[in-house]
Design a protein around this motif. Structure first.
Motif, PDB file in Angstrom:
ATOM      1  N   UNK A 371       0.832  -1.209   0.000  1.00 12.54           N
ATOM      2  CA  UNK A 371       0.000   0.000   0.000  1.00 12.54           C
ATOM      3  C   UNK A 371       0.861   1.252   0.000  1.00 12.54           C
ATOM      4  N   UNK A 372       0.618   2.147  -0.954  1.00 14.40           N
ATOM      5  CA  UNK A 372       1.249   3.464  -0.940  1.00 14.40           C
ATOM      6  C   UNK A 372       0.486   4.371   0.014  1.00 14.40           C
ATOM      7  N   UNK A 373       1.202   5.169   0.798  1.00 17.40           N
ATOM      8  CA  UNK A 373       0.534   5.994   1.801  1.00 17.40           C
ATOM      9  C   UNK A 373       1.328   7.257   2.067  1.00 17.40           C
ATOM     10  N   UNK A 374       0.614   8.247   2.616  1.00 17.44           N
ATOM     11  CA  UNK A 374       1.223   9.483   3.121  1.00 17.44           C
ATOM     12  C   UNK A 374       1.130   9.464   4.634  1.00 17.44           C
ATOM     13  N   UNK A 375       2.218   9.814   5.295  1.00 18.56           N
ATOM     14  CA  UNK A 375       2.214   9.894   6.747  1.00 18.56           C
ATOM     15  C   UNK A 375       3.175  10.958   7.223  1.00 18.56           C
ATOM     16  N   UNK A 376       3.231  11.118   8.538  1.00 17.14           N
ATOM     17  CA  UNK A 376       4.159  12.069   9.157  1.00 17.14           C
ATOM     18  C   UNK A 376       5.108  11.318  10.075  1.00 17.14           C
ATOM     19  N   UNK A 377       6.245  11.938  10.371  1.00 14.25           N
ATOM     20  CA  UNK A 377       7.231  11.358  11.282  1.00 14.25           C
ATOM     21  C   UNK A 377       7.653   9.964  10.822  1.00 14.25           C
ATOM     22  N   UNK A 378       7.706   9.794   9.481  1.00 13.96           N
ATOM     23  CA  UNK A 378       8.028   8.509   8.879  1.00 13.96           C
ATOM     24  C   UNK A 378       9.405   8.586   8.203  1.00 13.96           C
ATOM     25  N   UNK A 379       9.911   7.427   7.831  1.00 11.44           N
ATOM     26  CA  UNK A 379      11.110   7.345   6.995  1.00 11.44           C
ATOM     27  C   UNK A 379      10.777   6.474   5.796  1.00 11.44           C
ATOM     28  N   UNK A 380      11.118   6.981   4.621  1.00 10.80           N
ATOM     29  CA  UNK A 380      10.910   6.230   3.385  1.00 10.80           C
ATOM     30  C   UNK A 380      12.270   6.060   2.708  1.00 10.80           C
ATOM     31  N   UNK A 381      12.503   4.895   2.148  1.00 12.57           N
ATOM     32  CA  UNK A 381      13.812   4.640   1.533  1.00 12.57           C
ATOM     33  C   UNK A 381      13.676   3.790   0.289  1.00 12.57           C
ATOM     34  N   UNK A 382      14.554   4.048  -0.670  1.00 15.42           N
ATOM     35  CA  UNK A 382      14.686   3.206  -1.862  1.00 15.42           C
ATOM     36  C   UNK A 382      16.172   2.950  -2.077  1.00 15.42           C
ATOM     37  N   UNK A 383      16.519   1.703  -2.377  1.00 18.46           N
ATOM     38  CA  UNK A 383      17.902   1.314  -2.640  1.00 18.46           C
ATOM     39  C   UNK A 383      17.987   0.690  -4.010  1.00 18.46           C
ATOM     40  N   UNK A 384      18.982   1.110  -4.794  1.00 18.29           N
ATOM     41  CA  UNK A 384      19.235   0.568  -6.137  1.00 18.29           C
ATOM     42  C   UNK A 384      20.357  -0.456  -6.013  1.00 18.29           C
ATOM     43  N   UNK A 385      20.168  -1.639  -6.590  1.00 17.80           N
ATOM     44  CA  UNK A 385      21.113  -2.752  -6.448  1.00 17.80           C
ATOM     45  C   UNK A 385      21.650  -3.210  -7.796  1.00 17.80           C
ATOM     46  N   UNK A 386      22.899  -3.605  -7.828  1.00 19.77           N
ATOM     47  CA  UNK A 386      23.447  -4.231  -9.031  1.00 19.77           C
ATOM     48  C   UNK A 386      22.840  -5.608  -9.187  1.00 19.77           C
ATOM     49  N   UNK A 387      22.590  -5.996 -10.434  1.00 18.03           N
ATOM     50  CA  UNK A 387      21.992  -7.306 -10.709  1.00 18.03           C
ATOM     51  C   UNK A 387      22.912  -8.427 -10.243  1.00 18.03           C
TER      52      UNK A 387
END
Length: 387
Positions: A371-387
């Motif tokens: 689920x995609x969501x909006x919140x406060x006092x949160x941390x969001x992260x995305x990491x890109x990885x080598x295959x």
């Protein structure tokens, strides 16, 4: 495929952006996509003009950040400019800015379609959507984006911020700039991508039903003035129309999203102030009938959880190239004197690979359940990885 960052803390807008670009150019070939995070004192006309001239073939998205940012070089406090770049000749990237002058739902649809068209992948859903809107109506923005691409595409991001919640935030790209609107970058990377979205707070025994709501003002809890109920829970008394951002940052209100292995997880709403009607003005929308839980956090959790969120992307099992982290400005302000520790934890979790982290007024992410969501006092992260 490469990722690199740079930053500059020079006072002059032109000197600072040129300095950051020169440092970046020594690390990476001309970027496929460029992200810029900057503090409110810089002249965004100059930043936009210089970026457009130096990178005429690069899509970019810029968003103001609250009192600094983090990169793999550490925590930068106060004024500064940070650049994050990805060079990916086999991937595709696009950006868009659309001003909010009508239906938020329709504007969000327009913004995502424009970004996809800008990427050259018309008709193809992206792997990742980075959202930087100005504060307000983020839930409706997500709804509009999902109406175009569906609910399975991960949305991460943070709402544009300024230093003191005075409306001095700004977003822009290579074509447009606005203080009220939606900024989007779409990613079609030639690598694996993983995500995480967490709060790091625990529910207490206190909860109540939101029985009256108007916009982002929570008026009543269990048919009593919301501010009275909240002040009873937190055991503090607040003045009307005065900011309670710092005082409430360890005790937001949580909405139950679901459970993982029988453990509940929540999205948070941060109280901003007590209103004239003895309600609470919030940084996120509340729906009438929702049960709101009085949440509890600690300074230690705020310091260590950023690294844990990145680790939760499964980064330890793969080979990270770099990443993007979104850290709530309210959390940053609460533990500002110890933000160097936060940056250290993020660096360890990122295996010392390049990352950028703005401090935002609302966070967007995808929970482990999808689920995609909006919140406060949160941390969001995305990491890109080598295959």
């Amino acid at each position: 495929m490469d990722i690199a960052t740079s930053f500059s803390v020079l006072d002059d807008s032109y000197d600072s952006i040129v300095d950051a670009i020169n440092i970046l150019d020594e690390k990476i070939a001309p970027p496929s996509l460029l992200l810029l995070y900057f503090s409110e004192d810089y002249n965004y006309d100059i930043l936009q003009s210089v970026l457009t001239k130096r990178y005429p073939d690069t899509r970019f998205l810029a968003c103001s950040s609250c009192q600094g940012f983090m990169t793999e070089d550490g925590y930068i406090n106060g004024q500064g400019i940070a650049l994050w770049a990805i060079n990916d000749i086999s991937g595709a990237y696009g950006t868009s800015i659309v001003s909010s002058n009508g239906s938020i739902f329709n504007i969000a649809r327009q913004a995502i379609l424009k970004a996809i068209n800008n990427s050259g992948r018309l008709g193809e859903s992206p792997t990742l959507i980075l959202l930087h809107a100005t504060p307000g109506n983020e839930e409706e923005v997500i709804r509009g984006i999902e109406d175009v691409v569906g609910k399975n595409i991960a949305i991460i991001g943070g709402s544009a911020a300024d230093d003191n919640v005075q409306g001095k935030w700004q977003i822009f790209n290579q074509e447009q700039q606005t203080q009220k609107g939606i900024g989007i970058a779409v990613f079609y990377p030639n690598c694996e991508v993983s995500f995480s979205f967490h709060s790091g707070y625990a529910a207490t025994a206190h909860s109540a039903i939101a029985t009256k709501v108007r916009g982002r003002e929570l008026i009543e809890l269990d048919h009593e003035p919301a501010a009275d109920v909240y002040q009873k829970w937190i055991k503090q008394k607040f003045e009307t129309n005065s900011s309670i951002i710092n005082e409430s940052s360890l005790n937001p209100l949580g909405r139950l999203v679901g459970t993982i292995h029988d453990l509940p997880y929540f999205k948070l709403a941060h109280p901003l102030m007590v209103t004239q009607t003895n309600g609470l003005k919030m940084f996120a929308s509340i729906i009438e009938g929702e049960r709101l839980y009085f949440m509890s956090g600690t300074d230690e959790r705020l310091i260590t959880r950023a690294g844990r969120v990145i680790t939760a992307t499964n980064g330890t099992k793969l080979n990270p190239i770099g990443g993007i982290t979104i850290y709530c400005a309210g959390c940053m302000l609460k533990v500002q004197k110890r933000m160097k520790e936060v940056a250290s934890f993020v660096n360890i979790a990122m295996h010392n690979k390049p990352f950028v982290c703005p401090f935002t007024f609302g966070e967007q992410g995808q929970f482990i359940t999808g689920e995609n969501a909006h919140g406060n006092l949160m941390i969001s992260a995305v990491v890109f990885h080598r295959d």
